[in-house]
Design a protein around this motif. Structure first.
Motif, PDB file in Angstrom:
ATOM      1  N   ALA A  63     -37.980  91.578  12.039  1.00  0.00           N
ATOM      2  CA  ALA A  63     -36.762  92.386  12.112  1.00  0.00           C
ATOM      3  C   ALA A  63     -37.108  93.856  12.325  1.00  0.00           C
ATOM      4  O   ALA A  63     -36.466  94.549  13.126  1.00  0.00           O
ATOM      5  N   GLU A  64     -38.121  94.347  11.620  1.00  0.00           N
ATOM      6  CA  GLU A  64     -38.540  95.743  11.794  1.00  0.00           C
ATOM      7  C   GLU A  64     -39.042  95.986  13.211  1.00  0.00           C
ATOM      8  O   GLU A  64     -38.714  96.995  13.841  1.00  0.00           O
ATOM      9  N   ALA A  65     -39.833  95.049  13.734  1.00  0.00           N
ATOM     10  CA  ALA A  65     -40.348  95.193  15.096  1.00  0.00           C
ATOM     11  C   ALA A  65     -39.209  95.207  16.108  1.00  0.00           C
ATOM     12  O   ALA A  65     -39.187  96.034  17.021  1.00  0.00           O
ATOM     13  N   ARG A  66     -38.247  94.309  15.935  1.00  0.00           N
ATOM     14  CA  ARG A  66     -37.104  94.293  16.853  1.00  0.00           C
ATOM     15  C   ARG A  66     -36.331  95.610  16.781  1.00  0.00           C
ATOM     16  O   ARG A  66     -35.868  96.122  17.797  1.00  0.00           O
ATOM     17  N   GLY A  67     -36.190  96.148  15.575  1.00  0.00           N
ATOM     18  CA  GLY A  67     -35.514  97.427  15.416  1.00  0.00           C
ATOM     19  C   GLY A  67     -36.232  98.543  16.145  1.00  0.00           C
ATOM     20  O   GLY A  67     -35.615  99.395  16.782  1.00  0.00           O
ATOM     21  N   ARG A  68     -37.546  98.537  16.084  1.00  0.00           N
ATOM     22  CA  ARG A  68     -38.325  99.561  16.776  1.00  0.00           C
ATOM     23  C   ARG A  68     -38.262  99.390  18.286  1.00  0.00           C
ATOM     24  O   ARG A  68     -38.241 100.358  19.025  1.00  0.00           O
ATOM     25  N   ILE A  69     -38.265  98.157  18.736  1.00  0.00           N
ATOM     26  CA  ILE A  69     -38.255  97.890  20.178  1.00  0.00           C
ATOM     27  C   ILE A  69     -36.877  98.126  20.777  1.00  0.00           C
ATOM     28  O   ILE A  69     -36.737  98.800  21.798  1.00  0.00           O
ATOM     29  N   GLU A  72     -32.325 100.659  16.492  1.00  0.00           N
ATOM     30  CA  GLU A  72     -31.579 100.208  15.323  1.00  0.00           C
ATOM     31  C   GLU A  72     -30.881 101.430  14.743  1.00  0.00           C
ATOM     32  O   GLU A  72     -31.473 102.495  14.651  1.00  0.00           O
ATOM     33  N   PRO A  73     -29.629 101.300  14.376  1.00  0.00           N
ATOM     34  CA  PRO A  73     -28.942 102.450  13.794  1.00  0.00           C
ATOM     35  C   PRO A  73     -29.732 103.029  12.627  1.00  0.00           C
ATOM     36  O   PRO A  73     -30.233 102.294  11.777  1.00  0.00           O
ATOM     37  N   GLY A  74     -29.903 104.345  12.640  1.00  0.00           N
ATOM     38  CA  GLY A  74     -30.626 105.003  11.566  1.00  0.00           C
ATOM     39  C   GLY A  74     -32.130 104.991  11.736  1.00  0.00           C
ATOM     40  O   GLY A  74     -32.860 105.523  10.924  1.00  0.00           O
ATOM     41  N   ARG A  75     -32.641 104.408  12.805  1.00  0.00           N
ATOM     42  CA  ARG A  75     -34.088 104.363  13.028  1.00  0.00           C
ATOM     43  C   ARG A  75     -34.380 105.001  14.378  1.00  0.00           C
ATOM     44  O   ARG A  75     -33.814 104.628  15.382  1.00  0.00           O
ATOM     45  N   ASP A  76     -35.285 105.962  14.389  1.00  0.00           N
ATOM     46  CA  ASP A  76     -35.715 106.587  15.630  1.00  0.00           C
ATOM     47  C   ASP A  76     -37.078 106.025  15.982  1.00  0.00           C
ATOM     48  O   ASP A  76     -38.080 106.380  15.366  1.00  0.00           O
ATOM     49  N   ALA A  77     -37.109 105.108  16.939  1.00  0.00           N
ATOM     50  CA  ALA A  77     -38.357 104.415  17.274  1.00  0.00           C
ATOM     51  C   ALA A  77     -39.440 105.383  17.722  1.00  0.00           C
ATOM     52  O   ALA A  77     -40.618 105.133  17.520  1.00  0.00           O
ATOM     53  N   ALA A  78     -39.073 106.516  18.321  1.00  0.00           N
ATOM     54  CA  ALA A  78     -40.072 107.465  18.817  1.00  0.00           C
ATOM     55  C   ALA A  78     -40.714 108.241  17.678  1.00  0.00           C
ATOM     56  O   ALA A  78     -41.909 108.537  17.720  1.00  0.00           O
ATOM     57  N   THR A  79     -39.963 108.600  16.633  1.00  0.00           N
ATOM     58  CA  THR A  79     -40.517 109.428  15.572  1.00  0.00           C
ATOM     59  C   THR A  79     -40.792 108.640  14.299  1.00  0.00           C
ATOM     60  O   THR A  79     -41.461 109.138  13.409  1.00  0.00           O
ATOM     61  N   ASP A  80     -40.308 107.424  14.191  1.00  0.00           N
ATOM     62  CA  ASP A  80     -40.506 106.636  12.992  1.00  0.00           C
ATOM     63  C   ASP A  80     -41.809 105.854  13.040  1.00  0.00           C
ATOM     64  O   ASP A  80     -42.166 105.172  12.115  1.00  0.00           O
ATOM     65  N   HIS A  81     -42.511 105.948  14.146  1.00  0.00           N
ATOM     66  CA  HIS A  81     -43.781 105.244  14.302  1.00  0.00           C
ATOM     67  C   HIS A  81     -44.837 105.917  13.422  1.00  0.00           C
ATOM     68  O   HIS A  81     -44.899 107.139  13.348  1.00  0.00           O
TER      69      HIS A  81
END
Length: 85
Positions: A63-69, A72-81
């Motif tokens: 689920a976390e990986a899908r959110g990053r890819i 996901e609301p509230g998650r910034d895949a570019a800066t949350d890495h």
């Protein structure tokens, strides 16, 4: 620019017709498609290796990986890495 090699490929005529509608640079388009496929294959191999060493991914990890890819609301895949500066 990287070194190139000329090759010949055979494709169904319908694919060539559609490809020419999409781009004037068929070689570039095909090179990009091949690069994506190679990355896909390498990532798949790495994921399998990881699971062989560490066990199957949990539902939470997936689920976390899908959110990053996919975002996901509230998650910034570019800066949350973890490697993001």
């Amino acid at each position: 620019m990287s070194k190139t090699t000329r090759i010949t490929v055979t494709l169904p005529a319908e694919q060539v017709d559609e490809l020419r509608k999409l781009t004037d640079n068929v070689s570039g388009y095909v090179a990009d498609a091949v690069a994506r496929r190679i990355r896909h294959e390498l990532i798949g191999e790495e994921l399998l290796r990881h699971q062989e060493e560490h066990g199957a991914f949990t539902d939470e990890e997936l689920a976390e990986a899908r959110g990053r890819i996919f975002g996901e609301p509230g998650r910034d895949a570019a800066t949350d890495h973890p490697d993001a500066a």
